[in-house]
Design an enzyme around this catalytic site. Structure first.
Site, PDB file in Angstrom:
ATOM      1  N   GLU A  97       0.837  -1.195   0.000  1.00  0.00           N
ATOM      2  CA  GLU A  97       0.000   0.000   0.000  1.00  0.00           C
ATOM      3  C   GLU A  97       0.872   1.245   0.000  1.00  0.00           C
ATOM      4  O   GLU A  97       1.994   1.237   0.497  1.00  0.00           O
ATOM      5  CB  GLU A  97      -0.933   0.036   1.221  1.00  0.00           C
ATOM      6  CG  GLU A  97      -2.143  -0.822   1.086  1.00  0.00           C
ATOM      7  CD  GLU A  97      -3.242  -0.494   2.088  1.00  0.00           C
ATOM      8  OE1 GLU A  97      -3.167   0.552   2.792  1.00  0.00           O
ATOM      9  OE2 GLU A  97      -4.195  -1.286   2.175  1.00  0.00           O
TER      10      GLU A  97
ATOM     11  N   HIS B 194      -4.475   6.860  -0.141  1.00  0.00           N
ATOM     12  CA  HIS B 194      -3.756   5.600  -0.022  1.00  0.00           C
ATOM     13  C   HIS B 194      -4.248   4.646  -1.100  1.00  0.00           C
ATOM     14  O   HIS B 194      -5.268   4.878  -1.730  1.00  0.00           O
ATOM     15  CB  HIS B 194      -3.863   5.000   1.384  1.00  0.00           C
ATOM     16  CG  HIS B 194      -5.163   4.355   1.701  1.00  0.00           C
ATOM     17  ND1 HIS B 194      -6.276   5.071   2.073  1.00  0.00           N
ATOM     18  CD2 HIS B 194      -5.522   3.049   1.698  1.00  0.00           C
ATOM     19  CE1 HIS B 194      -7.265   4.231   2.301  1.00  0.00           C
ATOM     20  NE2 HIS B 194      -6.846   2.991   2.077  1.00  0.00           N
TER      21      HIS B 194
ATOM     22  N   HIS C 269      -5.078   0.636  -2.585  1.00  0.00           N
ATOM     23  CA  HIS C 269      -5.506  -0.727  -2.291  1.00  0.00           C
ATOM     24  C   HIS C 269      -4.973  -1.618  -3.404  1.00  0.00           C
ATOM     25  O   HIS C 269      -5.544  -1.661  -4.492  1.00  0.00           O
ATOM     26  CB  HIS C 269      -7.033  -0.809  -2.220  1.00  0.00           C
ATOM     27  CG  HIS C 269      -7.612  -0.327  -0.941  1.00  0.00           C
ATOM     28  ND1 HIS C 269      -8.976  -0.304  -0.717  1.00  0.00           N
ATOM     29  CD2 HIS C 269      -7.047   0.169   0.188  1.00  0.00           C
ATOM     30  CE1 HIS C 269      -9.211   0.170   0.493  1.00  0.00           C
ATOM     31  NE2 HIS C 269      -8.052   0.469   1.061  1.00  0.00           N
TER      32      HIS C 269
ATOM     33  N   ASP D 271      -9.615   1.721   7.398  1.00  0.00           N
ATOM     34  CA  ASP D 271      -9.561   3.013   6.715  1.00  0.00           C
ATOM     35  C   ASP D 271     -10.444   4.035   7.429  1.00  0.00           C
ATOM     36  O   ASP D 271     -10.055   5.184   7.634  1.00  0.00           O
ATOM     37  CB  ASP D 271     -10.030   2.903   5.257  1.00  0.00           C
ATOM     38  CG  ASP D 271      -9.074   2.107   4.388  1.00  0.00           C
ATOM     39  OD1 ASP D 271      -7.888   1.979   4.750  1.00  0.00           O
ATOM     40  OD2 ASP D 271      -9.537   1.617   3.342  1.00  0.00           O
TER      41      ASP D 271
END
Length: 164
Positions: free
Chosen positions: A35, A91, A93, A104
């Site tokens: 990630e 961010h 995935h 999250d």
């Protein structure tokens, strides 16, 4: 901009600069299969040549010491600056699922817009969410970003004046 100016500016987020989104997507792809994680910062729209009040997301701040693997990214919260320009987070995935996990949602409290980018990191492989994890609209804006050396264009006298 002084602290009082920052406190009383328009907090409306007009969108994200196209170059900033491209940077986040490229960084996400470069981090794969792990990630990627960063925090979003904004610039006043008028500084970017827009004739509107509000903010445009122009920067992604990567916090030193961030640890990531294929299912999570962990930030050392003590390293996150307490910044009036902070607007949210971005961010990736790596599994391609572009919706917030329960983990999250726990990190979405800081800021009002959170972007998740999913593999394979193409132009439409991202979505924006509010602090409760509900899908929101985030416009992509074609603007010229400020020069990067402007970030470090200050002196000790400037800092002392700001602290007064």
């Amino acid at each position: 901009m002084g602290l009082l100016d920052a406190l009383f500016r328009s907090n409306e987020i007009l969108g994200i600069a196209e170059e900033t989104l491209e940077f986040a997507m490229e960084s996400s792809e470069a981090s794969h299969p792990n990630e990627y994680m960063g925090f979003l910062r904004g610039t006043e729209a008028e500084r970017l040549g827009l004739e509107r009040d509000g903010l445009v997301i122009t920067d992604v701040l990567v916090v030193p010491g961030t640890e990531s693997n294929s299912v999570s990214a962990t930030v050392k919260t003590s390293q996150i600056p307490n910044d009036v320009k902070a607007l949210g987070s971005v961010h990736s995935h790596p599994n391609g699922v572009i919706s917030p996990s329960s983990a999250d949602l726990q990190t979405f409290g800081r800021g009002s817009v959170h972007i998740i980018i999913g593999a394979p990191y193409r132009q439409h492989d991202w979505k924006a969410f509010d602090s409760q994890g509900k899908r929101t609209t985030l416009n992509v804006i074609d603007v010229d970003l400020p020069e990067t050396e402007d970030f470090f264009d200050f002196t000790q006298a400037d800092i002392d004046e700001e602290l007064r």
